[in-house]
Design an enzyme around this catalytic site. Sequence first.
Site, short mmCIF file in Angstrom:
data_model
loop_
_atom_site.label_atom_id
_atom_site.label_comp_id
_atom_site.label_asym_id
_atom_site.label_seq_id
_atom_site.Cartn_x
_atom_site.Cartn_y
_atom_site.Cartn_z
N LYS A 1 41.07 45.49 52.93
CA LYS A 1 41.56 44.13 53.14
C LYS A 1 42.96 43.98 52.54
CE LYS A 1 39.20 42.60 48.93
NZ LYS A 1 38.01 41.91 48.39
N TYR B 1 68.83 33.78 33.95
CA TYR B 1 68.59 32.34 34.05
C TYR B 1 67.98 31.79 32.77
CZ TYR B 1 69.37 32.35 39.11
OH TYR B 1 69.92 32.44 40.36
C1 LIG Z 1 37.39 42.88 47.59
C2 LIG Z 1 35.93 43.13 47.67
C3 LIG Z 1 35.41 44.39 47.37
C4 LIG Z 1 36.24 45.49 46.77
O1 LIG Z 1 36.40 45.20 45.41
P1 LIG Z 1 37.15 46.18 44.40
O2 LIG Z 1 36.96 45.53 43.09
O3 LIG Z 1 38.57 46.20 44.83
O4 LIG Z 1 36.51 47.50 44.52
C5 LIG Z 1 34.07 44.61 47.59
N1 LIG Z 1 33.27 43.63 48.05
C6 LIG Z 1 33.73 42.39 48.32
C7 LIG Z 1 32.80 41.35 48.81
C8 LIG Z 1 35.07 42.08 48.13
O5 LIG Z 1 35.53 40.85 48.37
#
Ligand SMILES: *Cc1c(COP(=O)(O)O)cnc(C)c1O
Length: 386
Positions: A41, A262
Amino acid sequence: MTTTLPDASGATLTVDLGAIRENYRALRRRLGRTICAGVVKADAYGLGADRVAPVLAAEGCRHFFVAHLEEGVALRPHVPEAAEVFVLHGPMPGCEETALAHNLIPVLNSLEQVEGWTALARRRGRALPAVLQLDTGMSRMGLSPAELDRIAAEPQRLDGIELRLVMSHLACAERQDHPANGTQRLRFDVARRRLPQAPAALANSSGVFLGPDYHYDLARPGAALYGLAPVAGAPNPLRPVVRLQARVVQIRDIEAGDGVGYGLTFRADGPRRIATVAAGYADGLPRSLSNAGIAHLGDTALPIVGAVSMDSLGIDISALPEGALRPGAMVELIGPHRSVDDVAADAGTIGYEILTRLGRRYRREYRDALPAGPLPNTLVLEGVPS
Ligand SMILES: *Cc1c(COP(=O)(O)O)cnc(C)c1O
């Protein structure tokens, strides 16, 4: 025809695909008979799902998770036809047809999503694959206990669903002694018994490291593939994947009392040499690294001084011999001396946030560090910054 442009980019992000492959192998070894899916993702946590997914697929990965439907549509051409692509958010109302048309399997998180999917199955006159997510305590996504009660009481609510997986998600998995881990696992086991028999999945990256009790039939690691540390307070067993080097634009000497950046939040307490580096918060380096982060040249630490600007930041290079750094030279912002997790700690955030915010302006190099065939280091240059 090839045009050779001089490399005028301000910064280079190197993604080591070989390290991702090694990390996938390491997770598989740890998982034994449990299937190791790949979570890609957010464009594979910012590293490029189109580059990462084929590497995982070549290792035998056949289960991919994305968050949004659009991410699934974009991913499809980059994974084998037979691979299953799961959409964690499930279909938004009215998007069920699109999910099916693109061969995506929704994670159903609510009765409403279950109804949307079973309605589509009725219209199509056949069972459609789906995953059911249960909320076991995180209060984020998944069927609530009350919704599970309704399904358990009226199992025909699942008619038309080919149940591929029952899953839940751990809230505190990186803290191995956190009592919520055991509580969630127990709730998951109790809830699963009230549903039709199906393979189960609970563990994210950190969950994999909680041990076999948490592995079930399939695990969903993301962060560990990309080299983030899975266990809080323990050495990281995974290989680092990204390196970020940024160019020096300008170097100047300042005197005691002179300010930098800044708000003049840094004031020199004596003569200092300051380098301005071509990366800033628009490139995903949080402004909270102001007066907190550390760049490196070789083994020499060069502290970030003053506020991080949109396109640049200042570093104190007084520790270097004169002439060691010149405009155009690169310093390391993420790499062997400072991991993504270190930078996150400096910025007061987590490695996930640093990774997923990595900028679009970087020149990206994808490196396959595995000695595969005659080319040990295959470099593919990706795009020129706009
Ligand atoms: C993002 C996500 C993962 C992966 O999690 P990591 O901590 O990056 O391994 C697994 N399951 C769900 C439901 C997620 O949202």
